[in-house]
Design a protein around this motif. Structure first.
Motif, PDB file in Angstrom:
ATOM      1  N   ALA A 103     -12.203   3.637   0.573  1.00 28.22           N
ATOM      2  CA  ALA A 103     -12.908   4.702  -0.136  1.00 28.22           C
ATOM      3  C   ALA A 103     -11.934   5.503  -1.006  1.00 28.22           C
ATOM      4  O   ALA A 103     -12.234   5.812  -2.171  1.00 28.22           O
ATOM      5  CB  ALA A 103     -13.612   5.618   0.859  1.00 28.22           C
ATOM      6  N   ARG A 104     -10.768   5.795  -0.450  1.00 27.80           N
ATOM      7  CA  ARG A 104      -9.750   6.554  -1.194  1.00 27.80           C
ATOM      8  C   ARG A 104      -9.281   5.768  -2.428  1.00 27.80           C
ATOM      9  O   ARG A 104      -9.143   6.311  -3.521  1.00 27.80           O
ATOM     10  CB  ARG A 104      -8.592   6.897  -0.272  1.00 27.80           C
ATOM     11  CG  ARG A 104      -7.614   7.892  -0.830  1.00 27.80           C
ATOM     12  CD  ARG A 104      -6.602   8.397   0.197  1.00 27.80           C
ATOM     13  NE  ARG A 104      -5.901   7.350   0.903  1.00 27.80           N
ATOM     14  CZ  ARG A 104      -6.069   7.031   2.204  1.00 27.80           C
ATOM     15  NH1 ARG A 104      -6.918   7.708   2.938  1.00 27.80           N
ATOM     16  NH2 ARG A 104      -5.381   6.069   2.766  1.00 27.80           N
ATOM     17  N   LEU A 105      -9.043   4.456  -2.249  1.00 29.00           N
ATOM     18  CA  LEU A 105      -8.606   3.618  -3.369  1.00 29.00           C
ATOM     19  C   LEU A 105      -9.676   3.539  -4.458  1.00 29.00           C
ATOM     20  O   LEU A 105      -9.353   3.542  -5.646  1.00 29.00           O
ATOM     21  CB  LEU A 105      -8.279   2.207  -2.891  1.00 29.00           C
ATOM     22  CG  LEU A 105      -6.871   1.980  -2.357  1.00 29.00           C
ATOM     23  CD1 LEU A 105      -6.766   0.601  -1.714  1.00 29.00           C
ATOM     24  CD2 LEU A 105      -5.852   2.107  -3.455  1.00 29.00           C
ATOM     25  N   THR A 106     -10.930   3.468  -4.045  1.00 29.96           N
ATOM     26  CA  THR A 106     -12.027   3.402  -5.008  1.00 29.96           C
ATOM     27  C   THR A 106     -12.032   4.655  -5.882  1.00 29.96           C
ATOM     28  O   THR A 106     -12.138   4.565  -7.111  1.00 29.96           O
ATOM     29  CB  THR A 106     -13.383   3.247  -4.276  1.00 29.96           C
ATOM     30  OG1 THR A 106     -13.362   2.040  -3.524  1.00 29.96           O
ATOM     31  CG2 THR A 106     -14.541   3.223  -5.255  1.00 29.96           C
ATOM     32  N   ILE A 107     -11.902   5.802  -5.266  1.00 30.66           N
ATOM     33  CA  ILE A 107     -11.901   7.075  -5.999  1.00 30.66           C
ATOM     34  C   ILE A 107     -10.678   7.160  -6.917  1.00 30.66           C
ATOM     35  O   ILE A 107     -10.795   7.511  -8.095  1.00 30.66           O
ATOM     36  CB  ILE A 107     -11.936   8.263  -5.027  1.00 30.66           C
ATOM     37  CG1 ILE A 107     -13.290   8.306  -4.327  1.00 30.66           C
ATOM     38  CG2 ILE A 107     -11.655   9.573  -5.735  1.00 30.66           C
ATOM     39  CD1 ILE A 107     -13.344   9.232  -3.130  1.00 30.66           C
ATOM     40  N   THR A 108      -9.521   6.789  -6.398  1.00 34.72           N
ATOM     41  CA  THR A 108      -8.279   6.838  -7.190  1.00 34.72           C
ATOM     42  C   THR A 108      -8.358   5.928  -8.404  1.00 34.72           C
ATOM     43  O   THR A 108      -7.987   6.318  -9.507  1.00 34.72           O
ATOM     44  CB  THR A 108      -7.075   6.431  -6.303  1.00 34.72           C
ATOM     45  OG1 THR A 108      -7.033   7.289  -5.174  1.00 34.72           O
ATOM     46  CG2 THR A 108      -5.772   6.535  -7.064  1.00 34.72           C
ATOM     47  N   GLU A 109      -8.859   4.719  -8.210  1.00 37.18           N
ATOM     48  CA  GLU A 109      -8.928   3.762  -9.317  1.00 37.18           C
ATOM     49  C   GLU A 109      -9.999   4.166 -10.321  1.00 37.18           C
ATOM     50  O   GLU A 109      -9.860   3.889 -11.513  1.00 37.18           O
ATOM     51  CB  GLU A 109      -9.139   2.350  -8.783  1.00 37.18           C
ATOM     52  CG  GLU A 109      -7.967   1.919  -7.918  1.00 37.18           C
ATOM     53  CD  GLU A 109      -7.484   0.516  -8.179  1.00 37.18           C
ATOM     54  OE1 GLU A 109      -8.067  -0.184  -9.016  1.00 37.18           O
ATOM     55  OE2 GLU A 109      -6.501   0.141  -7.534  1.00 37.18           O
TER      56      GLU A 109
END
Length: 113
Positions: A103-109
């Motif tokens: 979830a964190r990677l999705t938001i960051t990307e």
């Protein structure tokens, strides 16, 4: 340039884990020896999740984008001790941490693009 990471691409692994986790929990409660095979399925599912999550460069090494902190060591423990309840607890924790990281990677990307 590779497509940005999205949790949607790996969500089916988390959905499958939720169902498998309930089966494992029930088997432990009933002291069912089938639990070893179910934990093994969970390990395979986790490795597939990591593979589908992709890799990133860290220095000279390529590492799994979704691997949690100390994930490989914890996974080795789970594989070696899969008949113990604590291995199941560790596997559940790995999935939980990985889902948060996805979830964190999705938001960051999303912010980058």
């Amino acid at each position: 340039m590779p497509a940005p990471f999205s949790k949607v691409n790996v969500q089916h692994h988390f959905d499958r884990w939720d169902a498998l986790k309930e089966q494992i929990h029930t088997c432990y409660a009933e002291r069912n020896p089938e639990v070893r095979q179910l934990v093994k399925e969970g390990i395979i599912l986790f490795r597939q999740l990591l593979q589908d999550g992709g890799q990133m460069k860290e220095g000279e090494q390529s590492i799994d984008k979704l691997m949690p902190l100390n994930g490989e060591e914890r996974l080795q423990f789970i594989e070696a001790q899969r008949h113990h309840h604590h291995a199941f607890i560790q596997l559940a924790a790995l999935f939980e941490e990985t889902e948060k990281k996805a979830a964190r990677l999705t938001i960051t990307e999303r912010k980058r693009s």
